[in-house]
Write a protein that holds these residues in place. Structure first.
Motif, PDB file in Angstrom:
ATOM      1  N   VAL A   1      55.069  56.878  -8.842  1.00 18.37           N
ATOM      2  CA  VAL A   1      54.564  56.720  -7.478  1.00 18.37           C
ATOM      3  C   VAL A   1      55.666  56.700  -6.421  1.00 18.37           C
ATOM      4  O   VAL A   1      55.382  56.863  -5.237  1.00 18.37           O
ATOM      5  CB  VAL A   1      53.685  55.456  -7.319  1.00 18.37           C
ATOM      6  CG1 VAL A   1      52.427  55.562  -8.172  1.00 18.37           C
ATOM      7  CG2 VAL A   1      54.447  54.191  -7.621  1.00 18.37           C
ATOM      8  N   TYR A   2      56.926  56.499  -6.844  1.00 18.70           N
ATOM      9  CA  TYR A   2      57.978  56.393  -5.841  1.00 18.70           C
ATOM     10  C   TYR A   2      59.331  56.576  -6.511  1.00 18.70           C
ATOM     11  O   TYR A   2      59.501  56.230  -7.680  1.00 18.70           O
ATOM     12  CB  TYR A   2      57.921  55.023  -5.157  1.00 18.70           C
ATOM     13  CG  TYR A   2      58.897  54.849  -4.028  1.00 18.70           C
ATOM     14  CD1 TYR A   2      58.696  55.487  -2.808  1.00 18.70           C
ATOM     15  CD2 TYR A   2      60.028  54.060  -4.184  1.00 18.70           C
ATOM     16  CE1 TYR A   2      59.595  55.332  -1.769  1.00 18.70           C
ATOM     17  CE2 TYR A   2      60.928  53.896  -3.147  1.00 18.70           C
ATOM     18  CZ  TYR A   2      60.711  54.535  -1.938  1.00 18.70           C
ATOM     19  OH  TYR A   2      61.606  54.387  -0.914  1.00 18.70           O
TER      20      TYR A   2
ATOM     21  N   ILE B   1      46.354  49.162 -14.435  1.00 15.68           N
ATOM     22  CA  ILE B   1      45.681  48.796 -13.192  1.00 15.68           C
ATOM     23  C   ILE B   1      44.343  48.128 -13.516  1.00 15.68           C
ATOM     24  O   ILE B   1      43.530  48.678 -14.252  1.00 15.68           O
ATOM     25  CB  ILE B   1      45.455  50.035 -12.303  1.00 15.68           C
ATOM     26  CG1 ILE B   1      46.797  50.702 -11.979  1.00 15.68           C
ATOM     27  CG2 ILE B   1      44.718  49.657 -11.024  1.00 15.68           C
ATOM     28  CD1 ILE B   1      46.669  52.080 -11.362  1.00 15.68           C
ATOM     29  N   SER B   2      44.144  46.943 -12.983  1.00 13.78           N
ATOM     30  CA  SER B   2      42.877  46.236 -13.140  1.00 13.78           C
ATOM     31  C   SER B   2      42.336  45.909 -11.746  1.00 13.78           C
ATOM     32  O   SER B   2      42.846  46.411 -10.744  1.00 13.78           O
ATOM     33  CB  SER B   2      43.064  44.958 -13.967  1.00 13.78           C
ATOM     34  OG  SER B   2      43.793  43.998 -13.226  1.00 13.78           O
TER      35      SER B   2
ATOM     36  N   ASP C   1      41.758  48.808  -1.358  1.00 16.83           N
ATOM     37  CA  ASP C   1      41.450  50.218  -1.603  1.00 16.83           C
ATOM     38  C   ASP C   1      42.546  51.141  -1.081  1.00 16.83           C
ATOM     39  O   ASP C   1      42.851  52.151  -1.725  1.00 16.83           O
ATOM     40  CB  ASP C   1      40.112  50.597  -0.963  1.00 16.83           C
ATOM     41  CG  ASP C   1      38.931  50.018  -1.724  1.00 16.83           C
ATOM     42  OD1 ASP C   1      39.089  49.688  -2.924  1.00 16.83           O
ATOM     43  OD2 ASP C   1      37.847  49.875  -1.116  1.00 16.83           O
ATOM     44  N   ILE C   2      43.134  50.816   0.063  1.00 15.55           N
ATOM     45  CA  ILE C   2      44.175  51.681   0.638  1.00 15.55           C
ATOM     46  C   ILE C   2      45.378  51.786  -0.298  1.00 15.55           C
ATOM     47  O   ILE C   2      46.017  52.822  -0.406  1.00 15.55           O
ATOM     48  CB  ILE C   2      44.582  51.208   2.053  1.00 15.55           C
ATOM     49  CG1 ILE C   2      45.392  52.286   2.751  1.00 15.55           C
ATOM     50  CG2 ILE C   2      45.331  49.888   2.007  1.00 15.55           C
ATOM     51  CD1 ILE C   2      45.607  52.040   4.231  1.00 15.55           C
ATOM     52  N   PHE C   3      45.677  50.696  -0.996  1.00 19.07           N
ATOM     53  CA  PHE C   3      46.776  50.690  -1.961  1.00 19.07           C
ATOM     54  C   PHE C   3      46.418  51.579  -3.154  1.00 19.07           C
ATOM     55  O   PHE C   3      47.226  52.403  -3.598  1.00 19.07           O
ATOM     56  CB  PHE C   3      47.076  49.264  -2.420  1.00 19.07           C
ATOM     57  CG  PHE C   3      48.265  49.165  -3.324  1.00 19.07           C
ATOM     58  CD1 PHE C   3      49.533  48.967  -2.805  1.00 19.07           C
ATOM     59  CD2 PHE C   3      48.121  49.278  -4.701  1.00 19.07           C
ATOM     60  CE1 PHE C   3      50.633  48.884  -3.645  1.00 19.07           C
ATOM     61  CE2 PHE C   3      49.216  49.198  -5.544  1.00 19.07           C
ATOM     62  CZ  PHE C   3      50.479  49.001  -5.012  1.00 19.07           C
ATOM     63  N   LEU C   4      45.212  51.408  -3.669  1.00 16.09           N
ATOM     64  CA  LEU C   4      44.778  52.225  -4.803  1.00 16.09           C
ATOM     65  C   LEU C   4      44.784  53.706  -4.457  1.00 16.09           C
ATOM     66  O   LEU C   4      45.219  54.535  -5.262  1.00 16.09           O
ATOM     67  CB  LEU C   4      43.386  51.790  -5.263  1.00 16.09           C
ATOM     68  CG  LEU C   4      43.298  50.404  -5.904  1.00 16.09           C
ATOM     69  CD1 LEU C   4      41.838  50.019  -6.123  1.00 16.09           C
ATOM     70  CD2 LEU C   4      44.084  50.355  -7.209  1.00 16.09           C
ATOM     71  N   LYS C   5      44.337  54.048  -3.269  1.00 17.01           N
ATOM     72  CA  LYS C   5      44.340  55.450  -2.843  1.00 17.01           C
ATOM     73  C   LYS C   5      45.764  55.996  -2.750  1.00 17.01           C
ATOM     74  O   LYS C   5      46.034  57.128  -3.128  1.00 17.01           O
ATOM     75  CB  LYS C   5      43.617  55.613  -1.514  1.00 17.01           C
ATOM     76  CG  LYS C   5      42.121  55.485  -1.642  1.00 17.01           C
ATOM     77  CD  LYS C   5      41.418  55.605  -0.301  1.00 17.01           C
ATOM     78  CE  LYS C   5      39.927  55.349  -0.500  1.00 17.01           C
ATOM     79  NZ  LYS C   5      39.232  55.057   0.724  1.00 17.01           N
TER      80      LYS C   5
ATOM     81  N   ILE D   1      48.461  55.030  -4.434  1.00 17.82           N
ATOM     82  CA  ILE D   1      49.095  55.270  -5.742  1.00 17.82           C
ATOM     83  C   ILE D   1      48.381  56.346  -6.544  1.00 17.82           C
ATOM     84  O   ILE D   1      48.996  57.004  -7.372  1.00 17.82           O
ATOM     85  CB  ILE D   1      49.237  53.967  -6.567  1.00 17.82           C
ATOM     86  CG1 ILE D   1      47.902  53.353  -6.902  1.00 17.82           C
ATOM     87  CG2 ILE D   1      50.163  52.993  -5.875  1.00 17.82           C
ATOM     88  CD1 ILE D   1      47.959  52.167  -7.845  1.00 17.82           C
ATOM     89  N   GLU D   2      47.106  56.568  -6.284  1.00 16.53           N
ATOM     90  CA  GLU D   2      46.378  57.644  -6.965  1.00 16.53           C
ATOM     91  C   GLU D   2      46.827  59.001  -6.498  1.00 16.53           C
ATOM     92  O   GLU D   2      46.750  59.985  -7.252  1.00 16.53           O
ATOM     93  CB  GLU D   2      44.871  57.494  -6.740  1.00 16.53           C
ATOM     94  CG  GLU D   2      44.267  56.343  -7.498  1.00 16.53           C
ATOM     95  CD  GLU D   2      42.833  56.020  -7.102  1.00 16.53           C
ATOM     96  OE1 GLU D   2      42.270  56.742  -6.257  1.00 16.53           O
ATOM     97  OE2 GLU D   2      42.286  55.041  -7.627  1.00 16.53           O
ATOM     98  N   ASN D   3      47.307  59.107  -5.271  1.00 18.00           N
ATOM     99  CA  ASN D   3      47.729  60.393  -4.720  1.00 18.00           C
ATOM    100  C   ASN D   3      49.100  60.834  -5.187  1.00 18.00           C
ATOM    101  O   ASN D   3      49.539  61.929  -4.883  1.00 18.00           O
ATOM    102  CB  ASN D   3      47.690  60.357  -3.192  1.00 18.00           C
ATOM    103  CG  ASN D   3      46.270  60.288  -2.658  1.00 18.00           C
ATOM    104  OD1 ASN D   3      45.351  60.780  -3.300  1.00 18.00           O
ATOM    105  ND2 ASN D   3      46.097  59.655  -1.517  1.00 18.00           N
TER     106      ASN D   3
END
Length: 143
Positions: free
Chosen positions: A13-14, A91-92, A133-137, A139-141
């Motif tokens: 992710v980074y 991820i949980s 949700d913004i965090f999940l989005k 890292i999913e990208n």
């Protein structure tokens, strides 16, 4: 006691570059064990900053570190340039693992792997909370 094993997840992710500071060196003349944890914190803080967040404010929610593990692979010295890769795994609803792979920037030789379990935390209520949700989005990208 069995040795700790930290596998490298597939979800990068980074990535960032850091240098070994003179204050990161221990009595044996190489990168100190406590400095590894500081490097992981710097990497994580830069990741959050790259999204406009802080570790205590992702849409009003923060994080706490619930556990840490480090596996050493080779030495690093002042003023080596390092490559820090940040992966996510496990991820949980309220937590995830952040896995850090630290290598020499010039030759790719691995220095260490570390893992921090991250729990999202509502500091106003003083309790664990769902991952925003913004965090999940975000890292999913990443690939």
């Amino acid at each position: 006691m069995p040795r700790i094993v930290i596998d490298i997840p597939t979800h990068l992710v980074y990535e960032t570059s850091l240098s070994v500071r003179i204050s990161d060196i221990n009595f044996a003349g190489h990168l100190a064990h406590d400095a590894i944890l500081t490097l992981t914190h710097e990497c994580r803080a830069r990741f959050f900053h790259s999204h406009g967040w802080t570790e205590i404010n992702v849409e009003g929610k923060g994080i706490v570190v619930s556990d840490v593990a480090i596996v050493y692979k080779s030495e690093a010295f002042f003023p080596d340039d390092l490559r820090m890769q940040l992966f996510v795994d496990q991820i949980s609803k309220k937590s995830l693992d952040m896995v850090y792979v630290i290598t020499h920037k010039n030759d790719g030789k691995e220095i260490a792997r570390a893992k921090t379990a991250i729990v999202f935390f509502d500091y106003a209520e003083r309790k664990a909370c769902s991952i925003p949700d913004i965090f999940l989005k975000a890292i999913e990208n990443k690939v």
